[in-house]
Structure formats: C-alpha cells, structure tokens
Scaffold this motif. Structure first.
Motif, PDB file in Angstrom:
ATOM      1  N   PHE A 199      71.080  81.831  70.063  1.00  0.00           N
ATOM      2  CA  PHE A 199      72.078  82.345  71.018  1.00  0.00           C
ATOM      3  C   PHE A 199      72.039  83.865  71.129  1.00  0.00           C
ATOM      4  CE2 PHE A 199      73.763  78.195  69.834  1.00  0.00           C
ATOM      5  CZ  PHE A 199      73.928  77.656  71.092  1.00  0.00           C
ATOM      6  N   THR A 200      71.620  84.517  70.038  1.00  0.00           N
ATOM      7  CA  THR A 200      71.596  85.983  70.037  1.00  0.00           C
ATOM      8  C   THR A 200      70.703  86.537  71.149  1.00  0.00           C
ATOM      9  OG1 THR A 200      71.670  85.710  67.666  1.00  0.00           O
ATOM     10  CG2 THR A 200      71.439  87.957  68.480  1.00  0.00           C
ATOM     11  N   HIS A 201      69.543  85.896  71.343  1.00  0.00           N
ATOM     12  CA  HIS A 201      68.637  86.392  72.372  1.00  0.00           C
ATOM     13  C   HIS A 201      68.779  85.629  73.685  1.00  0.00           C
ATOM     14  CE1 HIS A 201      66.651  87.678  68.548  1.00  0.00           C
ATOM     15  NE2 HIS A 201      66.709  88.822  69.217  1.00  0.00           N
ATOM     16  N   GLY A 202      69.783  84.777  73.740  1.00  0.00           N
ATOM     17  CA  GLY A 202      69.997  83.975  74.948  1.00  0.00           C
ATOM     18  C   GLY A 202      70.181  84.870  76.157  1.00  0.00           C
ATOM     19  N   GLY A 203      69.379  84.634  77.182  1.00  0.00           N
ATOM     20  CA  GLY A 203      69.515  85.420  78.410  1.00  0.00           C
ATOM     21  C   GLY A 203      68.499  86.535  78.528  1.00  0.00           C
ATOM     22  N   ASN A 204      67.795  86.851  77.431  1.00  0.00           N
ATOM     23  CA  ASN A 204      66.794  87.921  77.519  1.00  0.00           C
ATOM     24  C   ASN A 204      65.713  87.597  78.548  1.00  0.00           C
ATOM     25  OD1 ASN A 204      68.148  89.180  75.520  1.00  0.00           O
ATOM     26  ND2 ASN A 204      66.446  89.327  74.076  1.00  0.00           N
ATOM     27  N   ALA A 205      65.201  86.361  78.472  1.00  0.00           N
ATOM     28  CA  ALA A 205      64.129  85.965  79.392  1.00  0.00           C
ATOM     29  C   ALA A 205      64.636  86.031  80.835  1.00  0.00           C
ATOM     30  CB  ALA A 205      63.649  84.554  79.057  1.00  0.00           C
ATOM     31  N   SER A 206      65.850  85.527  81.053  1.00  0.00           N
ATOM     32  CA  SER A 206      66.422  85.529  82.405  1.00  0.00           C
ATOM     33  C   SER A 206      66.580  86.945  82.927  1.00  0.00           C
ATOM     34  CB  SER A 206      67.780  84.838  82.395  1.00  0.00           C
ATOM     35  OG  SER A 206      67.634  83.525  81.930  1.00  0.00           O
ATOM     36  N   SER A 207      66.974  87.834  82.006  1.00  0.00           N
ATOM     37  CA  SER A 207      67.146  89.222  82.374  1.00  0.00           C
ATOM     38  C   SER A 207      65.813  89.838  82.803  1.00  0.00           C
ATOM     39  CB  SER A 207      67.734  89.954  81.170  1.00  0.00           C
ATOM     40  OG  SER A 207      67.759  91.321  81.390  1.00  0.00           O
ATOM     41  N   HIS A 208      64.743  89.524  82.050  1.00  0.00           N
ATOM     42  CA  HIS A 208      63.409  90.016  82.412  1.00  0.00           C
ATOM     43  C   HIS A 208      62.967  89.464  83.769  1.00  0.00           C
ATOM     44  CE1 HIS A 208      62.826  92.113  78.750  1.00  0.00           C
ATOM     45  NE2 HIS A 208      62.838  91.050  77.986  1.00  0.00           N
ATOM     46  N   ILE A 209      63.289  88.201  83.983  1.00  0.00           N
ATOM     47  CA  ILE A 209      62.880  87.553  85.242  1.00  0.00           C
ATOM     48  C   ILE A 209      63.584  88.207  86.430  1.00  0.00           C
ATOM     49  CG2 ILE A 209      63.187  85.415  86.580  1.00  0.00           C
ATOM     50  CD1 ILE A 209      62.350  83.883  84.056  1.00  0.00           C
ATOM     51  N   LYS A 210      64.886  88.419  86.282  1.00  0.00           N
ATOM     52  CA  LYS A 210      65.626  89.025  87.391  1.00  0.00           C
ATOM     53  C   LYS A 210      65.065  90.412  87.712  1.00  0.00           C
ATOM     54  CE  LYS A 210      70.241  90.097  89.035  1.00  0.00           C
ATOM     55  NZ  LYS A 210      71.652  90.301  88.708  1.00  0.00           N
ATOM     56  N   ARG A 211      64.799  91.193  86.667  1.00  0.00           N
ATOM     57  CA  ARG A 211      64.278  92.536  86.873  1.00  0.00           C
ATOM     58  C   ARG A 211      62.898  92.498  87.530  1.00  0.00           C
ATOM     59  NH1 ARG A 211      65.182  95.094  81.702  1.00  0.00           N
ATOM     60  NH2 ARG A 211      67.343  94.771  82.311  1.00  0.00           N
ATOM     61  N   ALA A 212      62.065  91.559  87.075  1.00  0.00           N
ATOM     62  CA  ALA A 212      60.717  91.435  87.650  1.00  0.00           C
ATOM     63  C   ALA A 212      60.804  91.146  89.148  1.00  0.00           C
ATOM     64  CB  ALA A 212      59.951  90.319  86.934  1.00  0.00           C
ATOM     65  N   LEU A 213      61.709  90.248  89.516  1.00  0.00           N
ATOM     66  CA  LEU A 213      61.840  89.892  90.932  1.00  0.00           C
ATOM     67  C   LEU A 213      62.277  91.097  91.762  1.00  0.00           C
ATOM     68  CD1 LEU A 213      63.484  86.364  90.617  1.00  0.00           C
ATOM     69  CD2 LEU A 213      61.183  86.892  91.463  1.00  0.00           C
ATOM     70  N   LEU A 214      63.213  91.867  91.220  1.00  0.00           N
ATOM     71  CA  LEU A 214      63.677  93.055  91.953  1.00  0.00           C
ATOM     72  C   LEU A 214      62.537  94.064  92.112  1.00  0.00           C
ATOM     73  CD1 LEU A 214      67.229  93.508  90.381  1.00  0.00           C
ATOM     74  CD2 LEU A 214      66.726  92.965  92.767  1.00  0.00           C
ATOM     75  N   ARG A 215      61.744  94.212  91.054  1.00  0.00           N
ATOM     76  CA  ARG A 215      60.634  95.158  91.131  1.00  0.00           C
ATOM     77  C   ARG A 215      59.568  94.699  92.098  1.00  0.00           C
ATOM     78  NH1 ARG A 215      60.317  96.806  84.827  1.00  0.00           N
ATOM     79  NH2 ARG A 215      62.171  98.114  84.885  1.00  0.00           N
TER      80      ARG A 215
END
Lengths: 335, 118
Positions: A199-215
C-alpha cells in the motif's frame, strides 16, 4: 453580449451553485484561465511615477506628457492619498485652474487592488468603478505599482506566447515518438510490476502513467480519465492479488490501452464484481478509504471500453481502452 | 478564491513547505471514501478529508485536486507528507470538523465539486 468577454467567477463556477462539469471545464478558454492564473504583480507596471499633493496641476501635466501616461498616484508621507488623472485636469481646465495644487483636484476615493490577486479581480474593479487605472498595494497596503487595462492585455499576450512555445516543445517531443519513427503501427509500451499488499507505493505506477501521457501531449481530460481508471486498477492488484501483477500502458496515436494481469486468485463471478457496492475488501483496506465496491464501476465510467476476464486459480486480466482525439498525439500518416 | 483565502477561512496551517498559496481553488469536495472522490469529483477543487495516508495524496493527484485539508487538526503520516512534497500537493490541517469546514467554505462562495453519478 460579446463572446470574448471574460466570464465572472459566478459564470465560471456555474449559476445556482451548480458544480462545473468536465464539459463546462472544457469550454473555459485559455484566456479565461489566465485571468485567474496571472497575478496582478506579474503584469502591473512597477516603474512608478508619483506626484505630491502640493505640486501644481501644470507640473503634473508635464509628468503625464513626458511619460505618456494618463494618471499618477498621489503620495504624501509615503502614503497613498489619491490619484490624479487627465479627467481631473480637464475639470481644472474648465475652471481655468491649472495653477491649483494636485490636492485640490485629485480623486480621493481610493480604489486599490492587491498585488497577489488574480488579474480577474482588477478587471472586475475596472468594470465596477469605471476607472482606467488602479494603484496596486501589497499586504501592508504599501503602493507597489499601477495597473491599466493595457497592462492586462499585454500580460495575457505574453503568457499566451509562452504557452504557445511550451506547446511547441511538447508537440516536438511527441512527434519524436509518433512522427519520426515510421512504421505501419507504432505503439509505446510501459510496464510496471505491482506488488501485492504494497500500500505504501500504491499509486506510484499510476502517477508515472499519468505524467507520461501528459508529456506525450494528451490533454488534461484524457490524462485524468486514464489516471483515475489505472489508479483503481492498480489498487485492485495491491488489494486482491496473491502475488501482485503487471500493469501495462500502450500508447498509440489513436488509442490508449491500459491493462492489468495477475496469476490469482481469480474472480468466481465476474458479473457480481461489476455490481456497484459489491466488495470483498478487508477492514484494513476500507480504513484506507478503498474497498467500497466502486472500483470497477468507476473504471467503466472513465474508459470507452472495458473487458474483464477471470479464471479461479489462474488469474484475472482487465483491459481498459480510451479513444484519443486526433489532436492529442501528433502522428503523421504515411501515404 | 485562492488557496490563501481558503486557509484563512478554515483557520488552517500549511504543512508542506513549497506550496504556492496563490493557486486558484474553484470548488470543494469533502469525503473519506477515496473511491467516491475518484468517481464523483471535478478537477481544480480542494479535498477535505479525515484520512491521512499516502493514498489521499495519490487520489488527489489522479483526480486533479489542487490542495488537501485534513479535518479536526489531524496530522498526516510522515510518508504522506513526503509524497505530498514530492508531488507538489499542498497539505493543510484545520482544527475544524468536516461539517463546519464544508459549511464555512460553501458559505464563502466555494461551490460543491461533487457531482451526481448514476
């Protein structure tokens, strides 16, 4: 009503307190956004000409003429006491009174704006008070600048120019991937390994994905929908799988595909888990604000197409697709 | 209204160090259920919540919130604060309860950014 007029806060936030929808948000144009984002201190003129109340109006006229401005703030003992403008001088001229002091003819009704406010505040004040220039004060009410409608127009134009340059850079980057690399079908694939119960790292991957899409040039709406869907899916991997799973993002010029695969335990009744409110989450998960049985329902709402396949003992595969409008990723079509 | 005005209205304390307090807050959303937040919120709002784990920051980030306010003076876990700094998400704590927080902000003109979902 002029279509390019800046909307009031009320209008942007919706009448009758109705929250703005994604659709409304889309219709708010960049200039309107900028009128909230740009602060008064960013556009005001700081090169201040001031007058003392004791000098004569003909002296003020000289200041105005030399600096080609139409009014100046009046300062006495380092305090702002009024504004003297062409209009005041015209009044004095009617009385043949140019030898009089500034103090006699200046406008004493002090309307000021704060330097940290958005420029929309200045625009509202211009409209309400029918004035063409406003003194700008800081937190301590000290005069720090003047703002005119011209300053606002110039500020917005400069900001739009910056936007335009940033947009060019972003497009250039995206075109590196989808334009310069020529194939019959180009796909960018990103993979993330998700651990069960992490749970500690939960959402890290999603966060990277969202940023990648914006870039890559996806617009904010698309990136938000993908982010929410993939975050729910990532959370499901963390909560429900035996050994975690793989989260995959595939970006194509016309489509974004996100998927999760795991090796168990599998879902006994796929129809049942798609019912809003159905949940098998533990109390621990619920305490973290998840496990309300809304995850898959929420994903379905965010994406254009969702497929869920599962075999008990083997694992689950979830596929989420979002169609991308042509202007998002600047792909070049061959032929 | 900007974040500074929001903080003033709720008697809040800013917990993150590099927060830009001039950012524009367009609406509010109060909830402890993160799935609800993801399902029914509109972008550019402030999130009022009693949850203090890192998932709150992730949720806020995914749903394009501009800031998070913790209710009843709650202090976030160290991981939450760390993640918020990293992701540039302002964290604020207010001594007020959820009901009063919502009430004050709404009364001051901040609209609800919680939408109906079927």
């Amino acid at each position: 009503m002029c279509p390019n007029r800046i909307r009031t806060e009320q209008e942007i936030h919706g009448r009758h307190g109705r929250p703005i929808t994604d659709q409304d948000a889309h219709e708010i144009n960049r200039v309107e956004e900028l009128s909230y984002d740009l602060k008064i201190h960013e556009v005001m003129s700081k090169n201040l000409q001031t007058a003392s109340p004791d000098i004569s109006l003909s002296d003020v006229l000289k200041i105005l003429r030399i600096n080609r401005i139409s009014g100046v703030p009046v300062i006495q003992d380092e305090k702002l006491v009024g504004v003297i403008s062409i209009e005041d001088i015209v009044r004095a001229l009617q009385n043949n009174d140019l030898t009089e002091t500034v103090g006699q003819y200046m406008t004493r009704e002090l309307v000021t704006v704060a330097s940290f406010d958005s420029i929309v505040k200045a625009m509202q004040t211009f409209a309400e008070k029918h004035v063409g220039r406003l003194p700008v004060v800081d937190e301590e009410k000290k005069l720090v600048g003047m703002i005119t409608k011209g300053d606002i127009t110039r500020g917005i134009l400069v900001a739009l120019q910056k936007d335009y340059k940033a947009e060019e850079v972003r497009r250039y980057r995206a075109s590196h991937l989808f334009e310069d690399i020529i194939s019959d079908r180009t796909t960018l694939v990103l993979r993330y390994n998700i651990k069960a119960q992490d749970f500690t790292h939960g959402g890290n991957a999603s966060s990277h994905i969202k940023r990648a899409l914006l870039r890559l040039g996806a617009d904010a709406q698309i990136a938000r929908r993908c982010g929410i869907a993939v975050y729910e899916a990532e959370t499901n991997l963390i909560i429900h799988t035996t050994h975690g799973g793989i989260l995959k993002l595939e970006v194509e010029p016309h489509r974004i595909t996100m998927s999760t695969t795991d090796d168990g335990p599998g879902i006994p009744d796929v129809e049942q888990v798609l019912q809003p409110g159905y949940s098998t989450a533990t109390d621990q998960v619920r305490e973290m604000g998840f496990g309300a049985g809304m995850g898959l329902v929420n994903i379905k709402r965010c994406v254009d197409n969702m497929e869920l396949e599962s075999t008990v003992g083997k694992g689950t595969k979830l596929i989420m697709r979002i169609h991308v409008p042509a202007e998002n990723f600047n792909a070049r079509k061959e032929g | 209204m900007n974040l500074n005005q929001v903080i003033e209205l709720v008697g809040g304390t800013t917990l993150t160090t590099e927060a830009d307090l001039n950012i524009n807050i367009q609406g509010g959303y109060g909830a402890d259920l993160m799935s609800d937040v993801l399902a029914a919120s509109q972008p550019n709002a402030v999130l009022l919540t009693g949850l203090t784990n890192p998932q709150v920051v992730r949720t806020a980030q995914m749903a394009d919130f501009r800031a998070i306010i913790f209710v009843r003076g709650k202090q976030p876990q160290a991981e939450t604060l760390e993640l918020a700094e990293q992701e540039n998400m302002p964290l604020i704590t207010s001594p007020l309860g959820m009901f009063e927080l919502c009430g004050r902000l709404h009364k001051a003109g901040l609209p609800s950014f919680e939408s109906n979902v079927s």
